[in-house]
Design a protein around this motif. Structure first.
Motif: not given
Ligand SMILES: Cc1cc2nc3c(=O)[nH]c(=O)nc-3n(C[C@H](O)[C@H](O)[C@H](O)COP(=O)(O)OP(=O)(O)OC[C@H]3O[C@@H](n4cnc5c(N)ncnc54)[C@H](O)[C@@H]3O)c2cc1C
Length: 307
Positions: A88-114
């Protein structure tokens, strides 16, 4: 216990991701890299990288990936091997979820490739790196003075065929239609080159011993089959950006690449796209690393309230 709020979460541990992490931690940011497989990204699929500066003898893709990871960890980046399942990247605090955990950050770098689109013809995975290649700029030199074919009909396929025609003894361009999709300037250059066009043909089989020795072609109009002897086949039928996770949140072009220029800024404040995943012309290790550095710089500016 309160969850840690990272300055930066990097999704993807390829050259773009680990370079973003390296530059981020060295600017004093707290950084977490989440990688679903192993360090290095697409580089781990290639035995030898000969065009990354600083390695005159070349270096194995796997080793270069590990070295990039170690460089980021040395300065304090954290690294977890988990697949990001939702964001969930819309708010000031970004939420990133894996299967087991939820992480929070002020910025996110998407580097998932092709990743390159495959032909789906039997034997392709076994022969990848043994006569089947997906990147002329990367592997063309392995076929110096040999006979190769490029499979595809778009801009990248024509570009690859032209590049290979300067290195290889003989280059075919195999296309399933009787007209190319590439823009006119590319077509003009192609028609003036030594590349031989093989129209209305689909690759329907691979001929091989321990390496590729040729392809079976099926005429798309008559169904007739024939064989073409080759030392190498460059599959250039498109690439698929790993961006499904971000659909409906980040702006993308029609092919699914994240819309971002050299600053790596996306349409979402505090979210940056680095490496093969973003709209760009040249997808290589060196350009992915450059993007990683820019993404960390842009993130730093954002956190300082300057962008
Ligand atoms: C066979 C082959 C040979 C190549 N040879 C060369 C060469 O010789 N020279 C050269 O310059 N370039 C070469 N390239 C291209 C080069 O590898 C890429 O341009 C470069 O790796 C792009 O880096 P990146 O960091 O943007 O993405 P990638 O390397 O694709 O890394 C993306 C990473 O993100 C991870 N990821 C994706 N989704 C998630 C998720 N949901 N959660 C967590 N992690 C995720 C992936 O597992 C991957 O590790 C080659 C590519 C291939 C396929």
């Amino acid at each position: 216990m309160e969850e840690k709020l990272y300055d930066m979460i990097v999704i993807g541990g390829g050259p773009a991701g680990y370079t973003a992490a390296l530059y981020g931690v060295r600017s004093g940011l707290s950084v977490l890299v989440l990688e679903k497989l192993s360090a290095g990204g697409q580089m781990t699929n290639t035995e030898q990288i000969d065009n990354y500066p600083g390695f005159p003898e070349g270096i194995s893709g796997f080793e270069l990936g590990e070295r990039m990871q170690q460089g980021a960890l040395r300065f304090g980046a954290e690294n977890q091997f988990s697949e990001v399942k939702s964001v969930d990247l819309s708010g000031k605090i970004k939420i990133v979820r894996t299967r087991k955990k939820e992480f929070h950050a002020r910025t996110v770098v998407i580097a998932t490739g092709a990743y390159p689109r495959k032909t789906g013809v039997e034997g392709e995975d076994r022969l990848a790196g043994r006569g089947i290649a997906y990147c002329a700029a990367c592997d063309g030199m392995f076929y110096k003075d040999k006979t190769v074919a490029v499979y595809g009909g778009g801009n990248s396929a024509v570009e690859d065929a032209l590049l290979l025609s300067r290195i290889c003894r003989k280059v075919y361009l195999i296309h399933r239609r009787d007209a190319l999709r590439a823009v006119k300037v590319y077509q003009d250059a192609l028609f003036q080159s030594s590349v031989e066009l093989v129209w209305n043909s689909r690759v329907t089989g691979f001929l091989s011993e321990d390496r590729l020795t040729g392809v079976e072609l099926t005429d798309t109009k008559t169904g007739e089959k024939r064989q073409l002897a080759l030392d190498g086949l460059f599959v250039s039928i498109g690439r698929i950006p790993d961006t499904k996770l971000f659909e409906g949140q980040a702006a993308m072009d029609e092919a699914g690449y994240l819309a971002a220029d050299e600053t790596t800024c996306t349409n979402l404040p505090g979210v940056f796209a680095a490496g093969d995943v973003r709209t760009k012309q040249l997808r290589q290790v060196v350009t992915a690393a450059a993007d990683g550095a820019m993404a960390a710089w842009s993130a730093e500016q954002y956190l300082a309230g300057e962008v």
